[in-house]
Design a protein around this motif. Structure first.
Motif, mmCIF file in Angstrom:
data_model
loop_
_atom_site.group_PDB
_atom_site.id
_atom_site.type_symbol
_atom_site.label_atom_id
_atom_site.label_comp_id
_atom_site.label_asym_id
_atom_site.label_seq_id
_atom_site.Cartn_x
_atom_site.Cartn_y
_atom_site.Cartn_z
ATOM 1 N N GLY A 132 2.102 -48.853 -63.470
ATOM 2 C CA GLY A 132 2.937 -49.515 -64.467
ATOM 3 C C GLY A 132 4.369 -49.016 -64.459
ATOM 4 O O GLY A 132 4.962 -48.764 -65.510
ATOM 5 N N GLU A 133 4.945 -48.879 -63.252
ATOM 6 C CA GLU A 133 6.297 -48.342 -63.153
ATOM 7 C C GLU A 133 7.090 -49.063 -62.078
ATOM 8 O O GLU A 133 6.588 -49.316 -60.972
ATOM 9 C CB GLU A 133 6.268 -46.842 -62.842
ATOM 10 N N ALA A 134 8.318 -49.404 -62.391
ATOM 11 C CA ALA A 134 9.279 -49.933 -61.432
ATOM 12 C C ALA A 134 10.445 -48.959 -61.349
ATOM 13 O O ALA A 134 10.812 -48.328 -62.348
ATOM 14 C CB ALA A 134 9.764 -51.316 -61.843
ATOM 15 N N VAL A 135 11.017 -48.836 -60.149
ATOM 16 C CA VAL A 135 12.145 -47.927 -59.944
ATOM 17 C C VAL A 135 13.253 -48.671 -59.214
ATOM 18 O O VAL A 135 12.996 -49.338 -58.197
ATOM 19 C CB VAL A 135 11.740 -46.672 -59.145
ATOM 20 N N VAL A 136 14.449 -48.564 -59.739
ATOM 21 C CA VAL A 136 15.632 -49.131 -59.093
ATOM 22 C C VAL A 136 16.435 -47.987 -58.487
ATOM 23 O O VAL A 136 16.746 -47.008 -59.166
ATOM 24 C CB VAL A 136 16.507 -49.911 -60.091
ATOM 25 N N PHE A 137 16.745 -48.119 -57.202
ATOM 26 C CA PHE A 137 17.630 -47.172 -56.524
ATOM 27 C C PHE A 137 18.908 -47.928 -56.179
ATOM 28 O O PHE A 137 18.850 -49.027 -55.594
ATOM 29 C CB PHE A 137 16.982 -46.633 -55.252
ATOM 30 N N ALA A 138 20.060 -47.372 -56.526
ATOM 31 C CA ALA A 138 21.324 -48.100 -56.354
ATOM 32 C C ALA A 138 22.430 -47.157 -55.903
ATOM 33 O O ALA A 138 22.569 -46.045 -56.430
ATOM 34 C CB ALA A 138 21.728 -48.785 -57.658
ATOM 35 N N ALA A 139 23.215 -47.610 -54.943
ATOM 36 C CA ALA A 139 24.401 -46.872 -54.508
ATOM 37 C C ALA A 139 25.624 -47.728 -54.758
ATOM 38 O O ALA A 139 25.637 -48.923 -54.408
ATOM 39 C CB ALA A 139 24.295 -46.518 -53.034
ATOM 40 N N ASN A 140 26.635 -47.139 -55.379
ATOM 41 C CA ASN A 140 27.934 -47.797 -55.491
ATOM 42 C C ASN A 140 28.772 -47.333 -54.315
ATOM 43 O O ASN A 140 29.222 -46.184 -54.263
ATOM 44 C CB ASN A 140 28.611 -47.453 -56.815
ATOM 45 N N VAL B 95 13.174 -47.724 -70.407
ATOM 46 C CA VAL B 95 13.715 -46.735 -69.476
ATOM 47 C C VAL B 95 12.990 -45.406 -69.664
ATOM 48 O O VAL B 95 12.953 -44.857 -70.768
ATOM 49 C CB VAL B 95 15.230 -46.552 -69.687
ATOM 50 N N ILE B 96 12.392 -44.911 -68.573
ATOM 51 C CA ILE B 96 11.760 -43.584 -68.583
ATOM 52 C C ILE B 96 12.773 -42.509 -68.228
ATOM 53 O O ILE B 96 12.853 -41.446 -68.850
ATOM 54 C CB ILE B 96 10.607 -43.505 -67.558
ATOM 55 N N GLU B 97 13.562 -42.795 -67.213
ATOM 56 C CA GLU B 97 14.515 -41.812 -66.696
ATOM 57 C C GLU B 97 15.621 -42.558 -65.972
ATOM 58 O O GLU B 97 15.373 -43.549 -65.274
ATOM 59 C CB GLU B 97 13.806 -40.846 -65.722
ATOM 60 N N ALA B 98 16.844 -42.086 -66.122
ATOM 61 C CA ALA B 98 17.979 -42.662 -65.395
ATOM 62 C C ALA B 98 18.919 -41.529 -65.019
ATOM 63 O O ALA B 98 19.431 -40.824 -65.889
ATOM 64 C CB ALA B 98 18.698 -43.700 -66.249
ATOM 65 N N VAL B 99 19.112 -41.337 -63.721
ATOM 66 C CA VAL B 99 19.989 -40.260 -63.261
ATOM 67 C C VAL B 99 20.993 -40.817 -62.249
ATOM 68 O O VAL B 99 20.701 -41.776 -61.521
ATOM 69 C CB VAL B 99 19.205 -39.097 -62.619
ATOM 70 N N THR B 100 22.149 -40.209 -62.212
ATOM 71 C CA THR B 100 23.197 -40.586 -61.269
ATOM 72 C C THR B 100 23.740 -39.334 -60.603
ATOM 73 O O THR B 100 23.941 -38.301 -61.266
ATOM 74 C CB THR B 100 24.336 -41.350 -61.981
ATOM 75 N N PRO C 231 29.280 -45.122 -61.456
ATOM 76 C CA PRO C 231 30.606 -44.641 -61.041
ATOM 77 C C PRO C 231 30.875 -44.935 -59.573
ATOM 78 O O PRO C 231 29.954 -45.163 -58.776
ATOM 79 C CB PRO C 231 30.526 -43.126 -61.294
ATOM 80 N N ALA C 232 32.147 -44.908 -59.208
ATOM 81 C CA ALA C 232 32.509 -45.004 -57.791
ATOM 82 C C ALA C 232 31.864 -43.852 -57.024
ATOM 83 O O ALA C 232 31.702 -42.748 -57.553
ATOM 84 C CB ALA C 232 34.024 -44.970 -57.638
ATOM 85 N N VAL C 233 31.477 -44.113 -55.784
ATOM 86 C CA VAL C 233 30.868 -43.118 -54.892
ATOM 87 C C VAL C 233 29.689 -42.455 -55.610
ATOM 88 O O VAL C 233 29.701 -41.261 -55.908
ATOM 89 C CB VAL C 233 31.876 -42.045 -54.418
ATOM 90 N N SER C 234 28.688 -43.233 -55.905
ATOM 91 C CA SER C 234 27.551 -42.681 -56.651
ATOM 92 C C SER C 234 26.228 -43.237 -56.152
ATOM 93 O O SER C 234 26.161 -44.332 -55.569
ATOM 94 C CB SER C 234 27.681 -42.998 -58.150
ATOM 95 N N TRP C 235 25.181 -42.472 -56.392
ATOM 96 C CA TRP C 235 23.796 -42.880 -56.127
ATOM 97 C C TRP C 235 23.015 -42.710 -57.422
ATOM 98 O O TRP C 235 23.177 -41.690 -58.112
ATOM 99 C CB TRP C 235 23.181 -42.020 -55.031
ATOM 100 N N SER C 236 22.203 -43.703 -57.758
ATOM 101 C CA SER C 236 21.470 -43.671 -59.025
ATOM 102 C C SER C 236 20.012 -44.039 -58.833
ATOM 103 O O SER C 236 19.658 -44.799 -57.918
ATOM 104 C CB SER C 236 22.099 -44.643 -60.037
ATOM 105 N N MET C 237 19.182 -43.521 -59.738
ATOM 106 C CA MET C 237 17.770 -43.874 -59.810
ATOM 107 C C MET C 237 17.431 -44.203 -61.258
ATOM 108 O O MET C 237 17.734 -43.414 -62.159
ATOM 109 C CB MET C 237 16.885 -42.718 -59.334
ATOM 110 N N ILE C 238 16.830 -45.377 -61.481
ATOM 111 C CA ILE C 238 16.433 -45.805 -62.815
ATOM 112 C C ILE C 238 14.940 -46.104 -62.813
ATOM 113 O O ILE C 238 14.496 -47.003 -62.097
ATOM 114 C CB ILE C 238 17.222 -47.049 -63.255
#
Length: 508
Positions: free
Chosen positions: A423-431, A452-457, A495-502
């Protein structure tokens, strides 16, 4: 883009649209007898944290934390001159040999048996490469017999006498390394290599028809022979192998925006390889599908002094070599490259970050001292830990950016995974923008109710900040408090030049 204001990017996430499974082998790594990767890297008997077999326990712990799944061994360029028999049996009787690939001396204190033992401790699947440079089919068959036959033959009984009662059951085997490269010991043209690889694969399958075999693709998309090499080699080997290798490295030559195009370039490379594979499949009218082992990839600042090998009469053991120090920007690139590999999980079935320790690596060590994490450690560890289930096909709308020779690529690079059972979806995103933040607007109603369980950048005001042994923790992935989920929409500031996980909890 090019202003200081945020630009908008949109994605749509729906579990009905899938790419393929999340493959654990996507999170592989690479250990080569190169520089300090093995000696004072994974193996240092004199270290205060060495275990009973001489392996550094701190490195083992970090390897497990990194979430590595497979480890390719023993090369790399090193394998094309390697005599595996030198690295087995009583250590005091093993010969020291010149390593022509990296102008070093290998004392052969670590070989097949030690690597197999280390793999068990690290919790990784071994991926073995055979020497098709200075050696050939018979030596590959001998090594396979030594590794995988339980007993009753000369080589399997030799392994038993060396202390390993049961065979290692190694399934993944690389048929040489970068054989198209003129720098490679035993370099061959495509037809020479293709026929040797076919003979070797045929013999290995006579021992075990269920092996997973990787034939050498081009060493990089910049090779003049790229494409034609794939056509010729696969024409000779298509029905005998499972995967063809891809190797690609990226370097920051001073244009940050160009550097951030790495994932875009990797995606183009993958598409080209797929077209060459499928051309041969079509011509052969084959029902078999060969896929890709992206078994060397990373940021490697190869033109810098760190990559200059010893020369002349200097043949040191474990020299300081290829010990790049990575920036936050490099880590964003690595995170984006993982996003790209996941996005292509239908055709990329295995991948290996090159390398694991000290040599262009996420883990660094001091001889006799500390082990610490480079910036690139963090996106790899988090993606390996949380990507699970199925990779989803996203609809993406993004502003475009340009840098150097690379024009009009998407500022947003994203992928999502969905684990229905958990029961979990994860988004990985790079700006990928070097200058501008992105406002992400994601349509997530297709998933159901989400929270949202966790969101880090991972980002920093100075994208060129580097971790060191003295300071590896002042810049870490941090909570992104801008992430909100409400009414079937997910929003975030990237943010510019960033990697995130949601990470999202999903209630259907």
């Amino acid at each position: 883009m090019g202003t200081s204001e945020s630009a908008a990017a949109k994605i749509t996430i729906d579990p009905a649209f899938t790419v393929g499974p999340v493959r654990r082998r996507t999170f592989g790594a690479f250990v080569e007898h190169l520089g300090r990767c093995v000696y004072t890297g994974i193996f240092e008997p004199e270290h205060p944290k060495a275990d009973e077999d001489g392996f550094r326990a701190d490195v083992l712990e970090l390897t497990r934390e990194l979430g590595v799944s497979t480890v390719r061994y023993p090369g790399g360029n090193f394998v094309s001159g390697y005599r595996w028999e030198d690295g087995v049996g009583p250590v005091e009787q093993r010969p020291a040999r010149l390593d022509l690939a990296w102008h070093s001396t290998d004392p052969n204190l670590v070989g097949v048996d030690e690597f197999a033992k280390w793999s068990v401790k690290a919790g990784v699947e071994p991926m073995m490469a055979v020497n098709l440079g200075t050696r050939g089919t018979q030596e590959a068959l001998d090594l396979l017999e030594y590794c995988n036959i339980d007993g009753g033959t000369a080589f399997s009984d030799q392994r038993k006498s060396n202390g390993s009662e049961n065979g290692y059951g190694i399934k993944m085997w690389c048929l040489g390394n970068e054989m198209d490269g003129p720098w490679q010991i035993g370099h061959k043209n495509a037809l020479e290599y293709g026929r040797l690889a076919a003979d070797t694969a045929r013999g290995m399958r006579m021992i075990d028809p269920d092996l997973e075999l990787v034939v050498c693709g081009s060493s990089s998309p910049g090779m003049d022979t790229f494409g034609e090499w794939e056509r010729v080699v696969l024409t000779e080997t298509y029905e005998l192998v499972d995967l063809i290798s891809a190797h690609q490295y990226f370097e920051d030559f001073g244009d940050l925006q160009e550097h951030l195009a790495a994932g875009y370039k990797m995606e183009s490379f993958i598409a080209d390889i797929v077209s060459h594979i499928d051309h041969v499949k079509s011509v052969k009218k084959s029902a078999k599908q060969v896929n890709i082992s992206f078994d060397e990839w990373n940021v490697w600042h190869g033109s810098r002094a760190e990559s200059k090998a010893p020369g002349g009469k200097d043949w040191p053991v474990a020299p300081v070599l290829l010990e790049d120090r990575y920036t936050v920007a490099d880590a964003v690139v690595v995170g984006d490259l993982l996003i790209t590999l996941l996005r292509n999980t239908d055709r990329v079935h295995s991948a290996s970050l090159a390398q694991l320790v000290n040599v262009i690596a996420p883990i660094m060590t001091e001889p006799g001292g500390r082990a610490w994490k480079q910036t690139t450690f963090h996106p790899f560890a988090l993606t390996s830990r949380h990507a699970a289930g199925t990779v989803l096909q996203l609809a993406v709308e993004s502003p475009l950016v340009s840098g150097g020779k690379t024009a009009d690529f998407a500022a947003l690079s994203a992928v999502a995974t969905f684990d229905a059972e958990a029961g979990e979806a994860v988004v990985f995103a790079a700006n990928r923008s070097a200058t501008d933040a992105l406002t992400l607007d994601a349509a997530v109603a297709g998933l159901g109710n989400v929270r949202v369980i966790e969101a880090v950048t991972y980002a920093n005001k100075d994208p060129y900040w580097q971790a060191t042994a003295d300071d590896s923790t002042s810049v870490l992935p941090a909570d992104n408090v801008t992430v909100k989920a409400d009414g079937g929409r997910l929003t975030a500031e990237l943010p510019a030049v960033s990697w995130s996980m949601i990470r999202l909890a999903v209630e259907s």
